[in-house]
Design a protein around this motif. Structure first.
Motif, PDB file in Angstrom:
ATOM      1  N   SER A 290      20.723   4.604 -42.492  1.00 10.48           N
ATOM      2  CA  SER A 290      22.469   5.053 -42.598  1.00 10.48           C
ATOM      3  C   SER A 290      23.353   5.871 -41.906  1.00 10.48           C
ATOM      4  O   SER A 290      24.924   5.620 -42.275  1.00 10.48           O
ATOM      5  CB  SER A 290      22.240   5.884 -43.778  1.00 10.48           C
ATOM      6  OG  SER A 290      21.242   6.645 -44.065  1.00 10.48           O
ATOM      7  N   TRP A 291      22.477   6.110 -40.810  1.00 12.83           N
ATOM      8  CA  TRP A 291      23.826   6.333 -39.701  1.00 12.83           C
ATOM      9  C   TRP A 291      23.978   5.912 -39.039  1.00 12.83           C
ATOM     10  O   TRP A 291      25.238   5.725 -39.064  1.00 12.83           O
ATOM     11  CB  TRP A 291      21.981   7.291 -38.732  1.00 12.83           C
ATOM     12  CG  TRP A 291      22.805   8.572 -37.828  1.00 12.83           C
ATOM     13  CD1 TRP A 291      23.614   9.612 -37.344  1.00 12.83           C
ATOM     14  CD2 TRP A 291      22.771   7.800 -35.825  1.00 12.83           C
ATOM     15  NE1 TRP A 291      23.886   9.475 -36.417  1.00 12.83           N
ATOM     16  CE2 TRP A 291      24.060   8.808 -36.065  1.00 12.83           C
ATOM     17  CE3 TRP A 291      22.252   6.368 -35.582  1.00 12.83           C
ATOM     18  CZ2 TRP A 291      24.321   8.528 -34.226  1.00 12.83           C
ATOM     19  CZ3 TRP A 291      22.878   6.474 -34.245  1.00 12.83           C
ATOM     20  CH2 TRP A 291      23.926   7.437 -33.576  1.00 12.83           C
ATOM     21  N   ILE A 292      23.421   4.672 -38.023  1.00 10.92           N
ATOM     22  CA  ILE A 292      23.720   3.304 -37.439  1.00 10.92           C
ATOM     23  C   ILE A 292      25.009   3.222 -38.696  1.00 10.92           C
ATOM     24  O   ILE A 292      25.739   2.993 -38.225  1.00 10.92           O
ATOM     25  CB  ILE A 292      23.216   2.226 -37.662  1.00 10.92           C
ATOM     26  CG1 ILE A 292      21.778   3.180 -36.467  1.00 10.92           C
ATOM     27  CG2 ILE A 292      23.389   0.879 -37.099  1.00 10.92           C
ATOM     28  CD1 ILE A 292      22.531   2.755 -35.346  1.00 10.92           C
ATOM     29  N   ASN A 293      25.184   2.391 -39.844  1.00 11.01           N
ATOM     30  CA  ASN A 293      25.962   2.687 -41.172  1.00 11.01           C
ATOM     31  C   ASN A 293      27.426   3.276 -40.392  1.00 11.01           C
ATOM     32  O   ASN A 293      28.391   2.747 -40.489  1.00 11.01           O
ATOM     33  CB  ASN A 293      25.920   2.119 -42.120  1.00 11.01           C
ATOM     34  CG  ASN A 293      25.667   0.438 -42.662  1.00 11.01           C
ATOM     35  OD1 ASN A 293      26.216  -0.114 -42.713  1.00 11.01           O
ATOM     36  ND2 ASN A 293      24.269   0.224 -43.439  1.00 11.01           N
ATOM     37  N   LYS A 294      26.714   4.536 -40.678  1.00 12.14           N
ATOM     38  CA  LYS A 294      28.298   5.481 -41.113  1.00 12.14           C
ATOM     39  C   LYS A 294      28.898   5.889 -39.410  1.00 12.14           C
ATOM     40  O   LYS A 294      30.025   5.751 -39.399  1.00 12.14           O
ATOM     41  CB  LYS A 294      27.787   6.384 -40.818  1.00 12.14           C
ATOM     42  CG  LYS A 294      29.030   7.831 -41.479  1.00 12.14           C
ATOM     43  CD  LYS A 294      27.912   9.548 -42.369  1.00 12.14           C
ATOM     44  CE  LYS A 294      29.655  10.320 -42.072  1.00 12.14           C
ATOM     45  NZ  LYS A 294      28.863  11.521 -42.399  1.00 12.14           N
ATOM     46  N   TYR A 295      28.278   5.370 -38.307  1.00 11.49           N
ATOM     47  CA  TYR A 295      28.927   5.801 -37.229  1.00 11.49           C
ATOM     48  C   TYR A 295      29.117   5.001 -35.970  1.00 11.49           C
ATOM     49  O   TYR A 295      29.345   4.990 -35.534  1.00 11.49           O
ATOM     50  CB  TYR A 295      27.438   6.671 -36.147  1.00 11.49           C
ATOM     51  CG  TYR A 295      27.635   8.442 -36.775  1.00 11.49           C
ATOM     52  CD1 TYR A 295      28.863   9.229 -36.416  1.00 11.49           C
ATOM     53  CD2 TYR A 295      27.265   9.465 -38.198  1.00 11.49           C
ATOM     54  CE1 TYR A 295      29.059  10.406 -37.344  1.00 11.49           C
ATOM     55  CE2 TYR A 295      27.541   9.932 -38.534  1.00 11.49           C
ATOM     56  CZ  TYR A 295      28.189  10.838 -38.597  1.00 11.49           C
ATOM     57  OH  TYR A 295      28.454  12.053 -39.283  1.00 11.49           O
ATOM     58  N   ILE A 296      28.132   4.019 -35.957  1.00 11.93           N
ATOM     59  CA  ILE A 296      27.840   2.704 -35.338  1.00 11.93           C
ATOM     60  C   ILE A 296      28.517   1.509 -35.768  1.00 11.93           C
ATOM     61  O   ILE A 296      29.554   1.097 -35.082  1.00 11.93           O
ATOM     62  CB  ILE A 296      26.683   2.438 -35.150  1.00 11.93           C
ATOM     63  CG1 ILE A 296      25.744   3.494 -34.299  1.00 11.93           C
ATOM     64  CG2 ILE A 296      26.398   1.574 -33.271  1.00 11.93           C
ATOM     65  CD1 ILE A 296      26.613   4.657 -33.040  1.00 11.93           C
ATOM     66  N   PHE A 297      27.764   0.518 -36.910  1.00 11.43           N
ATOM     67  CA  PHE A 297      27.563  -0.612 -37.777  1.00 11.43           C
ATOM     68  C   PHE A 297      28.067  -0.259 -38.544  1.00 11.43           C
ATOM     69  O   PHE A 297      27.230  -0.818 -39.617  1.00 11.43           O
ATOM     70  CB  PHE A 297      27.038  -1.270 -36.987  1.00 11.43           C
ATOM     71  CG  PHE A 297      26.678  -2.086 -35.319  1.00 11.43           C
ATOM     72  CD1 PHE A 297      28.234  -2.167 -34.750  1.00 11.43           C
ATOM     73  CD2 PHE A 297      25.785  -1.545 -34.961  1.00 11.43           C
ATOM     74  CE1 PHE A 297      28.153  -2.632 -33.434  1.00 11.43           C
ATOM     75  CE2 PHE A 297      25.681  -1.670 -33.685  1.00 11.43           C
ATOM     76  CZ  PHE A 297      26.119  -2.296 -32.523  1.00 11.43           C
ATOM     77  N   PRO A 298      29.950   0.016 -39.496  1.00 12.64           N
ATOM     78  CA  PRO A 298      29.304  -0.094 -40.674  1.00 12.64           C
ATOM     79  C   PRO A 298      29.567  -1.601 -41.415  1.00 12.64           C
ATOM     80  O   PRO A 298      30.397  -2.807 -40.635  1.00 12.64           O
ATOM     81  CB  PRO A 298      31.256   0.826 -41.266  1.00 12.64           C
ATOM     82  CG  PRO A 298      31.297   0.533 -40.145  1.00 12.64           C
ATOM     83  CD  PRO A 298      30.260   0.951 -38.440  1.00 12.64           C
ATOM     84  N   GLY A 299      28.955  -1.696 -42.416  1.00 11.29           N
ATOM     85  CA  GLY A 299      29.019  -2.730 -42.754  1.00 11.29           C
ATOM     86  C   GLY A 299      27.981  -3.918 -42.108  1.00 11.29           C
ATOM     87  O   GLY A 299      27.293  -4.593 -42.772  1.00 11.29           O
ATOM     88  N   GLY A 300      27.116  -4.125 -41.191  1.00 14.76           N
ATOM     89  CA  GLY A 300      25.877  -4.244 -40.677  1.00 14.76           C
ATOM     90  C   GLY A 300      24.411  -4.209 -41.264  1.00 14.76           C
ATOM     91  O   GLY A 300      24.218  -3.679 -42.287  1.00 14.76           O
ATOM     92  N   TYR A 301      23.784  -5.037 -40.637  1.00 18.94           N
ATOM     93  CA  TYR A 301      22.793  -5.051 -41.386  1.00 18.94           C
ATOM     94  C   TYR A 301      21.503  -5.899 -40.593  1.00 18.94           C
ATOM     95  O   TYR A 301      22.433  -7.812 -40.113  1.00 18.94           O
ATOM     96  CB  TYR A 301      22.769  -5.589 -42.943  1.00 18.94           C
ATOM     97  CG  TYR A 301      21.797  -5.784 -43.556  1.00 18.94           C
ATOM     98  CD1 TYR A 301      20.067  -4.979 -44.278  1.00 18.94           C
ATOM     99  CD2 TYR A 301      21.232  -6.973 -44.158  1.00 18.94           C
ATOM    100  CE1 TYR A 301      19.280  -4.843 -44.913  1.00 18.94           C
ATOM    101  CE2 TYR A 301      19.824  -7.359 -44.467  1.00 18.94           C
ATOM    102  CZ  TYR A 301      19.134  -5.806 -45.040  1.00 18.94           C
ATOM    103  OH  TYR A 301      17.626  -6.506 -45.326  1.00 18.94           O
ATOM    104  N   VAL A 302      20.400  -6.427 -40.606  1.00 17.55           N
ATOM    105  CA  VAL A 302      19.998  -6.950 -39.625  1.00 17.55           C
ATOM    106  C   VAL A 302      18.937  -7.852 -40.561  1.00 17.55           C
ATOM    107  O   VAL A 302      18.682  -7.261 -41.531  1.00 17.55           O
ATOM    108  CB  VAL A 302      18.505  -5.788 -38.500  1.00 17.55           C
ATOM    109  CG1 VAL A 302      17.218  -7.038 -38.053  1.00 17.55           C
ATOM    110  CG2 VAL A 302      19.068  -4.965 -37.560  1.00 17.55           C
ATOM    111  N   PRO A 303      18.709  -8.579 -41.188  1.00 18.48           N
ATOM    112  CA  PRO A 303      18.388  -9.320 -41.861  1.00 18.48           C
ATOM    113  C   PRO A 303      17.016  -9.785 -41.773  1.00 18.48           C
ATOM    114  O   PRO A 303      16.191  -9.765 -40.274  1.00 18.48           O
ATOM    115  CB  PRO A 303      18.986 -10.913 -42.094  1.00 18.48           C
ATOM    116  CG  PRO A 303      19.443 -10.577 -40.862  1.00 18.48           C
ATOM    117  CD  PRO A 303      19.565  -9.356 -40.135  1.00 18.48           C
TER     118      PRO A 303
END
Length: 415
Positions: A290-303
């Motif tokens: 949730s921290w990466i999503n908020k501050y670095i890569f919103p909408g990102g995901y490691v599948p």
């Protein structure tokens, strides 16, 4: 109340290392056995304790950014290593397990990444400043995993090796039409046009990257052989001999994997070859940070591969090769962080301390994800025909291996 909840949380989580916590009132308590690694965390504010309890990933990251959570007598690496190691081995409280499960199931809504949202997400990270990225990336501004044939390689050498390895898997010939999906600052496109004689169409959603890539192509005299475009992959049309995508699939999102690989198949010629370079999990899927999503890569995901497999299987494409790079990205990001830290005098003229702490935390978290979690880089080589590429990998390493690309000229990289 919050201190008691954190005490209960850490008592169950710490099973193989020792973590000391200094609470806002000045008291210190130790958790875990007196074996393994040691780390000490000081928490200056009760609100930071509450935030860690409610969402440990977000609360810890924000606390570090705000200076409310600091390592004592240890490095940030050591602190986060102890936390990561025990997070997956110890016992987490029920409310956190439920919250993690809810975030995991919500990813299909969070990661819809419609074209406009995708462009906003890209701008959040990539359009902050080219000047910042020039300070810690290699001369070619490659913002993806390098390929270390040996530990003595410099970052520049390892990034050149990465591009050459990808080019080898594409089985290129002069004059081939190549589509580069998510081209960044244009390094791969420039390499394929300059060193392999390809005609390249390169797309990005970053206005900063587009402007820099176009300028680099003009400076290099390659504008007639490369077309850089501000375009979503879903809106791309045409037919290409080769398709390459480096570090972009992480921004696609779970709901769009089928669309993505379907589009690759649609754009790829019947005799064509595609190479998708992406971070992935060598384990079952889990909720994204949730921290990466908020501050670095919103909408990102490691599948995980299990999430990619259905889309690959319905794309009509052969999986002609899947290669896994394990610690290469950890080595790459350590180079980036060293350069970032060495450039702090310049960076402090550009950003405040909160941003600097955020970016340092981001680089450190990513290093440790590749060193201590089930995270790697995958190369997915795809084709319509099963015999579109040689039947073994000998062509990559033997006498017929693709030539190593030349290091980019410095004056090209700086424009």
């Amino acid at each position: 109340m919050w201190e008691k909840l954190l005490d209960r949380f850490l008592t169950g989580m710490m099973v193989e290392d020792r973590l000391s916590i200094t609470y806002p009132d000045g008291t210190t308590r130790d958790y875990g056995p007196d074996t393994g690694e040691f780390a000490h965390l000081a928490i200056a504010d009760t609100n930071a304790v509450r935030n860690i309890i409610l969402n440990p990933d977000l609360g810890l990251g924000e606390g570090y950014m705000d200076g409310q959570v600091t390592p004592r007598n240890c490095t940030l690496d050591q602190l986060l290593t102890v936390i990561i190691r025990n997070r997956f081995k110890g016992r987490l409280p029920p409310w956190l397990l439920l919250a993690n499960r809810a975030r995991f199931h919500a990813r299909r809504f969070i990661q819809r990444n419609a074209p406009r949202a995708a462009q906003r997400n890209v701008a959040h990270h990539y359009d902050i400043s080219d000047d910042l990225y020039r300070l810690f990336l290699d001369e070619d501004m490659q913002y993806s995993c390098a390929y270390f044939g040996d530990d003595a390689m410099t970052l520049e050498q390892a990034q050149v090796a990465k591009k050459a390895h990808i080019a080898g898997k594409l089985c290129l010939e002069p004059g081939m039409r190549v589509l580069d999906i998510g081209c960044g600052w244009g390094g791969m496109a420039l390499t394929l046009a300059r060193d392999y004689g390809c005609e390249v169409t390169a797309i990005t959603l970053s206005e900063n990257q587009l402007a820099t890539a176009q300028q680099r192509a003009e400076t290099a005299g390659l504008s007639k052989r490369i077309r850089f475009k501000l375009q979503d992959y879903r809106h791309t049309t045409g037919s290409f001999d080769r398709v390459v995508s480096v570090g972009m699939l992480e921004h696609v999102g779970v709901p769009n994997f089928g669309t993505y690989f379907g589009k690759v198949g649609e754009l790829l010629d019947p005799d064509g070859v595609a190479l998708i370079h992406t971070i992935g999990r060598s384990a079952p899927p889990m909720a994204h940070s949730s921290w990466i999503n908020k501050y670095i890569f919103p909408g990102g995901y490691v599948p995980s591969l299990s999430e990619l497999a259905p889309a690959l299987e319905t794309s009509g494409l052969w999986q002609t090769d899947i290669e896994i790079w394990r610690l290469h990205y950890a080595k790459t990001i350590r180079h980036w962080r060293d350069r970032f830290d060495a450039s702090l005098p310049q960076i402090r003229k550009m950003y405040d301390e909160r941003f600097i702490r955020m970016f340092h935390y981001y680089l450190t978290v990513c290093i440790l994800a590749f060193e201590h979690q089930m995270q790697a880089v995958y190369h997915l080589q795809l084709a319509h025909r099963r015999d579109a590429v040689p039947l073994t990998r000998d062509y990559l390493y033997g006498k017929t291996a693709a030539p190593t690309a030349k290091l980019p000229k410095r004056e090209i990289a700086e424009n």
